[in-house]
Design a protein around this motif. Structure first.
Motif, PDB file in Angstrom:
ATOM      1  N   LEU A 105      32.415   8.194  40.500  1.00 19.54           N
ATOM      2  CA  LEU A 105      32.669   8.047  39.064  1.00 19.54           C
ATOM      3  C   LEU A 105      34.014   8.660  38.694  1.00 19.54           C
ATOM      4  N   ALA A 106      34.339   9.806  39.291  1.00 12.93           N
ATOM      5  CA  ALA A 106      35.629  10.444  38.998  1.00 12.93           C
ATOM      6  C   ALA A 106      36.781   9.548  39.421  1.00 12.93           C
ATOM      7  N   GLY A 107      36.695   8.957  40.608  1.00 10.71           N
ATOM      8  CA  GLY A 107      37.760   8.072  41.075  1.00 10.71           C
ATOM      9  C   GLY A 107      37.900   6.838  40.206  1.00 10.71           C
ATOM     10  N   PHE A 108      36.768   6.242  39.839  1.00 10.32           N
ATOM     11  CA  PHE A 108      36.772   5.065  38.967  1.00 10.32           C
ATOM     12  C   PHE A 108      37.448   5.386  37.632  1.00 10.32           C
ATOM     13  N   PHE A 210      35.391  -0.373  51.319  1.00 10.82           N
ATOM     14  CA  PHE A 210      34.097   0.231  51.022  1.00 10.82           C
ATOM     15  C   PHE A 210      33.934   0.397  49.511  1.00 10.82           C
ATOM     16  N   GLU A 211      32.694   0.657  49.092  1.00 14.24           N
ATOM     17  CA  GLU A 211      32.428   0.844  47.668  1.00 14.24           C
ATOM     18  C   GLU A 211      33.214   2.026  47.121  1.00 14.24           C
ATOM     19  N   ARG A 212      33.441   3.032  47.950  1.00 16.76           N
ATOM     20  CA  ARG A 212      34.182   4.200  47.482  1.00 16.76           C
ATOM     21  C   ARG A 212      35.651   3.895  47.196  1.00 16.76           C
ATOM     22  N   ASP A 213      36.111   2.718  47.646  1.00 17.51           N
ATOM     23  CA  ASP A 213      37.509   2.340  47.434  1.00 17.51           C
ATOM     24  C   ASP A 213      37.712   1.571  46.128  1.00 17.51           C
TER      25      ASP A 213
END
Length: 479
Positions: A105-108, A210-213
């Motif tokens: 969430l922080a990255g988004f 990946f989803e984290r990207d």
């Protein structure tokens, strides 16, 4: 007891699917905060100036801070919330649960804040900013929901594209009205083009990352749409976009169904095809799709024999996104350059056509030379002409050279037949550029491939060389 265990397993799977969709909806709601940006802009410069005066700050900085602040606050919440709260469970990805922090969430949120900064300070249109965030947010909801119902990767990818497209269209339209832009037919066509381009790029990146990207995906979409929105798109119509999408998606699916392209390779081809058909026209697309079609079929040609000889493409000959991009990136840059050059006086836009055709002629020439020439014995290294094993980098056969010449000739023939300014002389220039690129590919394969660059890097450099040769010959011969 066995049935009970199976029931528990299915129940856990359903909960996991439900949580994935619910999480995507939550992220999309966070993304909807982007609509505050056009609200800030729509309040007018006088209001912003009045707010900035007591602070002694420039109005543009105040507006930028107001646009980015909601996302910064969400990022701060994500990094500090306790992992035993319901909101943590709502937003947590699997990796977040292990770390005890909502890094996803922080990255988004920080990616959205970064795009807000570009919108406030560097000229990214506010409505494009909103569309970029909505592509990813709504696309993820639609993609995850489709996956929950079907479990099919290609259908979930299609869900992402459709959802991202719809979300971007609505988001851009609402943002445009909030800042006072009329939704004319011409503007709606641009909105649709940007939405389709962003959705396809997002689906492509999601298929290989990946989803984290997701933060990288969002920023990439924003930068692409910013670039495209700055091009002269006066001739773009909704009909043209609809036809381009219908043709490219249909041909892309055929390539995927025939196993001549992987899912990322298909998405790359559809994405490049859309940009080529809209920014250029059907004539530019004819050259591109000819390369994709014949190149893919050449990879499948006598594939079992190629496997026995150790020269077959991986993944059963289905070309991936890296291969497609390595052979087509120069062509993409050329068609974007051609579109941008329409507003640049004293710049001969025809040179971009020769760069485009020359690079594709080289890609076609090299593909046919490798795929057909590798089936014959007694190849020779291009630098020394000594006999080497089939499949050796930089090895050539006379049969492969003839096939390469034919491949370059096909692209040259299309360019000469469809473009009046090219004519017979121009077609010979494209042919020469293609053969030059094929030769450069073999020379680089014999000298630096495997040590400094891989095969895809060699393909890219060869198409660059072909584009340069095509432009240089056009300047010398046609000037």
């Amino acid at each position: 007891m066995g049935k009970s265990g199976k029931g528990k397993c299915l129940s856990a799977e359903r909960r996991d699917v439900t949580s994935t969709v619910r999480r995507a909806v939550a992220f999309a709601l966070v993304g909807s905060l982007a609509l505050l940006a056009p609200v800030v802009v729509g309040t007018g410069s006088d209001t912003v100036a009045a707010l900035a005066a007591p602070l002694g700050a420039a109005p543009s900085l105040v507006a930028t801070a107001a646009m980015a602040a909601p996302f910064v606050l969400v990022a701060a919440f994500a990094l500090t919330v306790d992992d035993d709260r319901a909101l943590f469970d709502l937003f947590a990805r699997p990796g977040d649960r292990q770390d005890g922090t909502l890094y996803g969430l922080a990255g988004f949120s920080l990616a959205a804040a970064g795009l807000a900064l570009l919108a406030g300070q560097f000229g990214l249109p506010t409505w494009v900013f909103v569309g970029s965030v909505f592509v990813l947010g709504v696309g993820n909801v639609a993609g995850n929901a489709t996956d929950a119902f079907t479990g099919e990767r290609i259908l979930s990818t299609a869900g992402f594209v459709v959802g991202g497209f719809a979300g971007a269209v609505v988001g851009q339209a609402v943002a445009a009205r909030l800042v006072g832009i009329d939704l004319t037919g011409e503007f709606v066509a641009v909105v649709a083009f940007l939405a389709a381009s962003g959705a396809l790029l997002g689906a492509l990146l999601r298929s290989v990352l990946f989803e984290r990207d997701d933060p990288l995906v969002m920023v990439s979409i924003g930068l692409l749409l910013w670039l495209l929105s700055d091009l002269p798109l006066e001739d773009v119509t909704t009909t043209r976009i609809a036809v381009a999408l219908a043709v490219t998606v249909a041909l892309g699916y055929v390539a995927y169904a025939l196993d001549t392209a992987s899912l990322p390779g298909m998405l790359t081809g559809v994405f490049l095809g859309l940009l080529t058909m809209v920014l250029g026209d059907f004539r530019w697309f004819a050259m591109l799709i000819t390369f994709f079609g014949l190149g893919g079929l050449a990879s499948k040609f006598r594939y079992e024999e190629k496997e026995r000889r150790g020269i077959a493409e991986e993944n059963e000959g289905a070309r991936g996104s890296g291969n497609v991009l390595a052979n087509s990136l120069v062509a993409l840059v050329a068609v974007i350059g051609w579109a941008a050059s329409q507003d640049v006086p004293d710049l001969d836009s025809l040179l971009f056509l020769f760069a485009f055709a020359g690079s594709l002629a080289a890609a076609m020439s090299d593909t046919l030379s490798s795929e057909i020439g590798g089936l014959y014995d007694d190849p020779r290294l291009i630098t020394t002409f000594e006999r080497v094993d089939p499949g050796t980098d930089g090895a050539i056969t006379w049969q492969g050279e003839v096939a390469g010449l034919v491949g370059a000739g096909i692209i040259a023939g299309i360019a000469g037949a469809l473009f009046d300014p090219v004519d017979a002389v121009g077609a010979v220039i494209v042919l020469g550029a293609g053969v030059a690129g094929m030769t450069v590919d073999s020379l680089l394969g014999a000298t630096i491939e495997g040590r400094l660059v891989d095969n895809q890097g060699v393909n890219l450099l060869a198409t660059v060389a072909a584009a340069v040769v095509g432009v240089a010959l056009a300047v010398l011969v046609l000037a």
